[in-house]
Design an enzyme around this catalytic site. Structure first.
Site, PDB file in Angstrom:
ATOM      1  N   GLY A   1       0.821  -1.207   0.000  1.00  0.00           N
ATOM      2  CA  GLY A   1       0.000   0.000   0.000  1.00  0.00           C
ATOM      3  C   GLY A   1       0.850   1.250   0.000  1.00  0.00           C
TER       4      GLY A   1
ATOM      5  CE  LYS B   1      -5.022  -0.717  10.262  1.00  0.00           C
ATOM      6  NZ  LYS B   1      -3.829  -0.896   9.391  1.00  0.00           N
TER       7      LYS B   1
ATOM      8  CG  ASN C   1       0.881   1.516   4.821  1.00  0.00           C
ATOM      9  OD1 ASN C   1       0.587   2.189   5.799  1.00  0.00           O
ATOM     10  ND2 ASN C   1       0.491   1.852   3.595  1.00  0.00           N
TER      11      ASN C   1
ATOM     12  NE  ARG D   1      -4.981   5.406  -1.410  1.00  0.00           N
ATOM     13  CZ  ARG D   1      -5.249   4.406  -2.218  1.00  0.00           C
ATOM     14  NH1 ARG D   1      -4.658   4.363  -3.406  1.00  0.00           N
ATOM     15  NH2 ARG D   1      -6.081   3.446  -1.864  1.00  0.00           N
TER      16      ARG D   1
ATOM     17  CE1 TYR E   1      -8.116   0.933   9.500  1.00  0.00           C
ATOM     18  CE2 TYR E   1      -8.265   2.056  11.613  1.00  0.00           C
ATOM     19  CZ  TYR E   1      -7.592   1.806  10.436  1.00  0.00           C
ATOM     20  OH  TYR E   1      -6.395   2.442  10.185  1.00  0.00           O
ATOM     21  CB  ALA E   2     -11.202  -1.109  16.414  1.00  0.00           C
ATOM     22  CB  ALA E   3     -11.843  -6.285  15.111  1.00  0.00           C
TER      23      ALA E   3
ATOM     24  CB  ILE F   1       0.974   6.190   6.261  1.00  0.00           C
ATOM     25  CG1 ILE F   1       0.209   7.185   7.159  1.00  0.00           C
ATOM     26  CG2 ILE F   1       2.079   5.516   7.052  1.00  0.00           C
ATOM     27  CD1 ILE F   1      -0.552   6.510   8.296  1.00  0.00           C
TER      28      ILE F   1
END
Length: 239
Positions: free
Chosen positions: A9, A149, A80, A12, A145-147, A14
């Site tokens: 990734g 990460k 990433n 773009r 998303y939290a799960a 980060i």
């Protein structure tokens, strides 16, 4: 010595800043991207762009073969690539939940596992996973998303124990709010609300995340593994 570095990734945000930082440091850098084309600035730096959807095992294998043919076995992997599909739980579809985990967590598993082939043979390697402060503190509307990460933390720490004897380090960066195209569309009222939660009172610049990644991949960090390093302006203190 110039190393073979892969940033998933990396076209773009980060990922782009990370790829640029390694290229500026003289490393041989490759990036994966799922859509569009790599920015011209990366091409000018000699960065190899490889189209790859990390949810597809065959594309991952093909991407690694292309990178290895050009730069040799991957010595530094920065995982990433990630997506978001935000929604409150009761409105979140199973498809949206699974899609985020398939990219952010399973896709990372897939790219890390493939990188480890060469690292184990070389008895050396650096793996850095890009998680998020949300993976530790949680956020309404981002359960998927939290799960995904949060899962990266347990994944990395397990691998740190598994691979440490082969001189392979595995660490995690947890960025907070970063000034990218994704956050620039946030309304001013919401932006002010977010910044009130950040002790330093500003978004991070992508380059600040890239600096932390480069440190963890450097000779100065050879005795750091299993670490979770926040780059969040103090937002996640206590998590």
């Amino acid at each position: 010595m110039s190393r073979s570095v892969l940033v998933t990734g990396g076209n773009r945000g980060i990922g782009l800043a990370i790829a640029r930082a390694f290229a500026d440091g003289g490393d041989k850098v490759a990036i994966t991207y799922r859509s569009g084309e790599p920015p011209e600035e990366l091409t000018a730096l000699g960065v190899l762009g490889v189209k790859c959807d990390i949810t597809d095992p065959e594309q991952v294998e093909s991407a690694y073969k292309e990178v290895e043919a050009s730069h040799g076995p991957v010595q530094v992997l920065v995982a990433n690539a990630g997506i978001t599909r935000d929604q409150l739980l009761l409105r979140m579809s199973e498809e949206d939940f699974e899609a985020v985990l398939q990219t952010n967590l399973t896709g990372t598993f897939r790219t890390v596992k493939r990188a480890c082939r060469g690292m184990l043979r070389a008895r050396s390697g650096r793996i850095v996973l890009i998680s998020s402060v949300v993976g530790l503190s949680g956020a309404a509307g981002q359960a998927n998303y939290a799960a995904s990460k949060a899962g990266l933390v347990g994944f990395a720490r397990s691998l740190a124990r598994e691979l440490g004897s082969r001189n392979i380090t595995v660490n995690v960066i947890t960025p907070g709010f970063v000034d990218t195209a994704m956050t620039q569309v946030v309304g001013e009222e919401r932006k002010a609300e977010i910044l009130r939660q950040v002790p330093l009172g500003r978004y991070a610049q992508p380059e600040e995340v890239a600096d932390a990644v480069r440190f963890l991949a450097s000779d100065q960090a050879t005795y750091i593994t299993g670490a979770v390093v926040p780059v969040d302006g103090g937002l996640g203190m206590g998590h």
